[in-house]
Design a protein around this motif. Structure first.
Motif, PDB file in Angstrom:
ATOM      1  N   SER A 168      -2.289   2.844  -2.435  1.00 49.79           N
ATOM      2  CA  SER A 168      -2.674   3.091  -0.818  1.00 49.79           C
ATOM      3  C   SER A 168      -1.877   1.512  -0.438  1.00 49.79           C
ATOM      4  CB  SER A 168      -4.160   2.544  -0.822  1.00 49.79           C
ATOM      5  OG  SER A 168      -4.711   3.823  -1.497  1.00 49.79           O
ATOM      6  N   CYS A 169      -2.127   1.768   1.472  1.00 48.67           N
ATOM      7  CA  CYS A 169      -0.529   1.030   1.665  1.00 48.67           C
ATOM      8  C   CYS A 169      -1.858   0.278   3.243  1.00 48.67           C
ATOM      9  CB  CYS A 169       0.548   1.736   2.764  1.00 48.67           C
ATOM     10  SG  CYS A 169       0.209   3.061   3.853  1.00 48.67           S
ATOM     11  N   ARG A 170      -1.346  -0.853   3.474  1.00 54.64           N
ATOM     12  CA  ARG A 170      -2.412  -1.612   4.171  1.00 54.64           C
ATOM     13  C   ARG A 170      -1.998  -2.188   5.340  1.00 54.64           C
ATOM     14  NH1 ARG A 170      -6.346  -7.429   2.878  1.00 54.64           N
ATOM     15  NH2 ARG A 170      -7.143  -6.878   4.558  1.00 54.64           N
ATOM     16  N   ILE A 171      -2.085  -2.420   6.897  1.00 59.96           N
ATOM     17  CA  ILE A 171      -1.606  -2.889   7.595  1.00 59.96           C
ATOM     18  C   ILE A 171      -2.435  -4.305   8.789  1.00 59.96           C
ATOM     19  CG2 ILE A 171      -0.161  -2.884   9.815  1.00 59.96           C
ATOM     20  CD1 ILE A 171       1.286  -0.360   9.063  1.00 59.96           C
ATOM     21  N   VAL A 172      -2.209  -5.236   8.387  1.00 58.64           N
ATOM     22  CA  VAL A 172      -3.038  -6.263   8.676  1.00 58.64           C
ATOM     23  C   VAL A 172      -2.860  -6.917   9.988  1.00 58.64           C
ATOM     24  CG1 VAL A 172      -3.540  -8.013   8.678  1.00 58.64           C
ATOM     25  CG2 VAL A 172      -3.711  -6.975   6.761  1.00 58.64           C
ATOM     26  N   GLY A 173      -2.894  -6.558  11.212  1.00 63.17           N
ATOM     27  CA  GLY A 173      -2.967  -6.625  12.195  1.00 63.17           C
ATOM     28  C   GLY A 173      -3.597  -8.496  13.344  1.00 63.17           C
ATOM     29  N   TRP A 228       1.179  -2.816  -0.317  1.00 63.08           N
ATOM     30  CA  TRP A 228       1.397  -2.056  -0.929  1.00 63.08           C
ATOM     31  C   TRP A 228       0.289  -2.570  -2.309  1.00 63.08           C
ATOM     32  CZ3 TRP A 228       1.652   2.904  -0.538  1.00 63.08           C
ATOM     33  CH2 TRP A 228       2.980   4.100   0.097  1.00 63.08           C
ATOM     34  N   TYR A 229      -1.346  -1.263  -2.241  1.00 67.66           N
ATOM     35  CA  TYR A 229      -2.705  -1.671  -3.253  1.00 67.66           C
ATOM     36  C   TYR A 229      -2.603  -0.756  -4.648  1.00 67.66           C
ATOM     37  CZ  TYR A 229      -4.955  -5.833  -0.221  1.00 67.66           C
ATOM     38  OH  TYR A 229      -4.675  -7.138   0.133  1.00 67.66           O
ATOM     39  N   ARG A 230      -3.142  -1.158  -5.349  1.00 67.53           N
ATOM     40  CA  ARG A 230      -2.967   0.475  -6.463  1.00 67.53           C
ATOM     41  C   ARG A 230      -4.239  -0.058  -7.079  1.00 67.53           C
ATOM     42  NH1 ARG A 230       0.821  -1.225 -11.023  1.00 67.53           N
ATOM     43  NH2 ARG A 230       0.491  -2.431 -12.000  1.00 67.53           N
ATOM     44  N   GLY A 234     -12.425   3.141 -11.404  1.00 67.20           N
ATOM     45  CA  GLY A 234     -13.948   2.300 -12.658  1.00 67.20           C
ATOM     46  C   GLY A 234     -13.040   0.995 -12.740  1.00 67.20           C
ATOM     47  N   LYS A 235     -11.289   0.708 -12.002  1.00 68.24           N
ATOM     48  CA  LYS A 235     -11.687  -0.904 -11.928  1.00 68.24           C
ATOM     49  C   LYS A 235     -10.880  -0.901 -10.064  1.00 68.24           C
ATOM     50  CE  LYS A 235      -9.147  -1.004 -16.079  1.00 68.24           C
ATOM     51  NZ  LYS A 235      -7.527  -1.111 -17.599  1.00 68.24           N
ATOM     52  N   GLU A 236     -11.315  -2.619  -9.536  1.00 71.03           N
ATOM     53  CA  GLU A 236     -11.619  -3.007  -9.407  1.00 71.03           C
ATOM     54  C   GLU A 236      -9.016  -2.554  -8.104  1.00 71.03           C
ATOM     55  OE1 GLU A 236     -14.275  -6.888  -9.165  1.00 71.03           O
ATOM     56  OE2 GLU A 236     -11.645  -7.313  -8.498  1.00 71.03           O
ATOM     57  N   ARG A 237      -9.413  -3.019  -7.222  1.00 66.38           N
ATOM     58  CA  ARG A 237      -7.753  -2.745  -6.351  1.00 66.38           C
ATOM     59  C   ARG A 237      -7.506  -3.856  -6.489  1.00 66.38           C
ATOM     60  NH1 ARG A 237      -9.323  -0.118  -0.867  1.00 66.38           N
ATOM     61  NH2 ARG A 237     -10.216  -2.155  -0.166  1.00 66.38           N
ATOM     62  N   GLU A 238      -6.066  -3.723  -7.146  1.00 65.43           N
ATOM     63  CA  GLU A 238      -4.900  -5.092  -7.231  1.00 65.43           C
ATOM     64  C   GLU A 238      -4.067  -5.358  -5.891  1.00 65.43           C
ATOM     65  OE1 GLU A 238      -3.945  -5.756 -10.716  1.00 65.43           O
ATOM     66  OE2 GLU A 238      -2.984  -3.546 -10.722  1.00 65.43           O
ATOM     67  N   LEU A 239      -3.859  -6.208  -5.504  1.00 67.90           N
ATOM     68  CA  LEU A 239      -2.534  -6.041  -4.703  1.00 67.90           C
ATOM     69  C   LEU A 239      -1.394  -6.038  -5.856  1.00 67.90           C
ATOM     70  CD1 LEU A 239      -1.226  -6.940  -1.878  1.00 67.90           C
ATOM     71  CD2 LEU A 239      -1.047  -9.533  -2.727  1.00 67.90           C
ATOM     72  N   VAL A 240      -0.383  -5.388  -4.986  1.00 74.96           N
ATOM     73  CA  VAL A 240       0.955  -5.347  -6.184  1.00 74.96           C
ATOM     74  C   VAL A 240       1.919  -5.952  -4.769  1.00 74.96           C
ATOM     75  CG1 VAL A 240       2.837  -3.453  -6.747  1.00 74.96           C
ATOM     76  CG2 VAL A 240       0.321  -2.309  -6.256  1.00 74.96           C
TER      77      VAL A 240
END
Length: 114
Positions: free
Chosen positions: A93-98, A35-37, A41-47
Motif C-alpha cells: 500500500s502507498c501512503r502520502i503525508v502532507g 510504500w508499506y506491506r 496476521g502480521k503488522e504492516r511494515e514500512l518498505v
C-alpha cells in the motif's frame, strides 16, 4: 486526494515487478510518500519512503533489491522490486503525508512463488 496502486501480480523467485502509486488532488505541504506491506496476521511494515527533498529510506530487508522513485509531473511514485523472494509476498500500500494530512491508497497484491 485519492491514491491508487497498480502493478501487483505473481512472479517466481528472482523475478521483478514495478508497482505504482498514482495520486490526484492537491497535497498541501507535501512531506513524503511511502510504500508499506502487510501479510495477513502480521503488522504492516514500512518498505521504502521518499521525501519532498528526495531523501530515501529502505527497510533493511529490501536494501539493494528495491528502488523507490517519483515522477512529480505524473503524480506517481514507483517501487521497482528486483530479485523478489517468497518473503516479499504481501499486500503493498502507498501512503502520502502532507503538512496536516495523511492519505492511504488501497493495496496491491504481490505474490512470489518459489
Amino acid at each position: 486526494v485519492q491514491l491508487q496502486a497498480f502493478g501487483g501480480g505473481a512472479v517466481q523467485t528472482g523475478g521483478s515487478l514495478r508497482i505504482s502509486c498514482v495520486y490526484s488532488g492537491e497535497i498541501v505541504n507535501y512531506v513524503l510518500t511511502a510504500w508499506y506491506r502487510q501479510v495477513t496476521g502480521k503488522e504492516r511494515e514500512l518498505v521504502a519512503a521518499i521525501t519532498s527533498s528526495d531523501s530515501i529510506r529502505y527497510d533493511d530487508s529490501v536494501k539493494g533489491r528495491f528502488s523507490i522513485s517519483r515522477d512529480k509531473t505524473a503524480n506517481t511514485v514507483y517501487l521497482q522490486m528486483d530479485n523478489l523472494q517468497p518473503e516479499d509476498t504481501a499486500v503493498y500500500s502507498c501512503r502520502i503525508v502532507g503538512g496536516t494530512s495523511d492519505y492511504w491508497g488501497q493495496g496491491t497484491q504481490v505474490t512470489v512463488s518459489s
